[in-house]
Design a protein around this motif. Sequence first.
Motif, short mmCIF file in Angstrom:
data_model
loop_
_atom_site.label_atom_id
_atom_site.label_comp_id
_atom_site.label_asym_id
_atom_site.label_seq_id
_atom_site.Cartn_x
_atom_site.Cartn_y
_atom_site.Cartn_z
N HIS A 1 61.25 -5.28 6.39
CA HIS A 1 62.20 -4.24 6.81
C HIS A 1 63.63 -4.74 6.67
CE1 HIS A 1 62.73 -6.38 10.60
NE2 HIS A 1 61.41 -6.40 10.74
N ILE A 2 64.59 -3.91 7.05
CA ILE A 2 66.01 -4.19 6.86
C ILE A 2 66.46 -5.46 7.58
CG2 ILE A 2 66.83 -2.75 8.79
CD1 ILE A 2 68.50 -3.13 5.29
N LEU B 1 67.90 -12.65 4.85
CA LEU B 1 67.80 -13.29 3.53
C LEU B 1 69.10 -13.17 2.75
CD1 LEU B 1 64.16 -12.37 2.50
CD2 LEU B 1 65.01 -14.54 3.41
N LYS B 2 69.73 -12.01 2.79
CA LYS B 2 71.02 -11.84 2.11
C LYS B 2 72.09 -12.75 2.70
CE LYS B 2 72.27 -7.55 1.25
NZ LYS B 2 72.42 -6.08 1.40
N GLU C 1 74.05 -16.39 0.93
CA GLU C 1 75.49 -16.63 0.84
C GLU C 1 75.88 -18.04 1.31
OE1 GLU C 1 77.11 -13.52 3.28
OE2 GLU C 1 76.70 -11.97 1.78
N HIS C 2 74.98 -18.73 2.02
CA HIS C 2 75.33 -20.01 2.63
C HIS C 2 74.60 -21.21 2.03
CE1 HIS C 2 76.81 -17.19 5.66
NE2 HIS C 2 77.63 -18.17 6.01
N CYS C 3 73.95 -21.01 0.90
CA CYS C 3 73.26 -22.14 0.28
C CYS C 3 73.19 -21.95 -1.23
CB CYS C 3 71.86 -22.32 0.87
SG CYS C 3 70.76 -20.91 0.66
N GLY D 1 64.25 -10.91 -5.46
CA GLY D 1 65.28 -11.32 -6.40
C GLY D 1 66.40 -12.19 -5.86
N ILE D 2 66.41 -12.52 -4.59
CA ILE D 2 67.47 -13.39 -4.06
C ILE D 2 66.92 -14.70 -3.53
CG2 ILE D 2 69.08 -11.52 -3.54
CD1 ILE D 2 68.20 -11.69 -0.61
N VAL D 3 65.63 -14.91 -3.72
CA VAL D 3 64.94 -16.09 -3.21
C VAL D 3 64.59 -17.00 -4.38
CG1 VAL D 3 62.81 -16.84 -2.10
CG2 VAL D 3 64.00 -14.82 -1.25
#
Length: 137
Positions: free
Chosen positions: A15-16, A22-23, A27-29, A65-67
């Motif tokens: 869910h959101i 995750l988003k 941004e921090h790694c 797509g961000i992992v």
Amino acid sequence: MAVVGYVPGAWDMFHIGHLNILKRAREHCDTLVVGVVTDDALTAMKGNPPIVPFEERMAIVAAIGIVDEVVADDSSDKLRVWQRVHFDILFKGDDWRGTAKGQRLEESLATVGASVHYFPYTLTTSSTELRRVITSW
């Protein structure tokens, strides 16, 4: 030096709130590794099995797509997964900040030079609430 971030979670009924953490972690790694807690470990920790099976939860997290990498997480002891992943930062919702379990996590990871970074917990949606609604039908 590249920073490796790690986000453990059940990721059940994605869910959101899951997407938000995750988003923010992304941004921090430089490399984002996500741990998906196994069905057996979740049942032992929470007393209930997940709604969505482990392999499906792994596939969902890997597909967003961000992992960079998805790994199995089979223990509440995050030093066990650190031994495999060697992350620099573990990301958690701020519902853990200032709690006994959050303090234990911070102290444990400090022994290997890793830190805990907290993000705001998404109050509007939770897996616990989704489970409650689903099971009450």
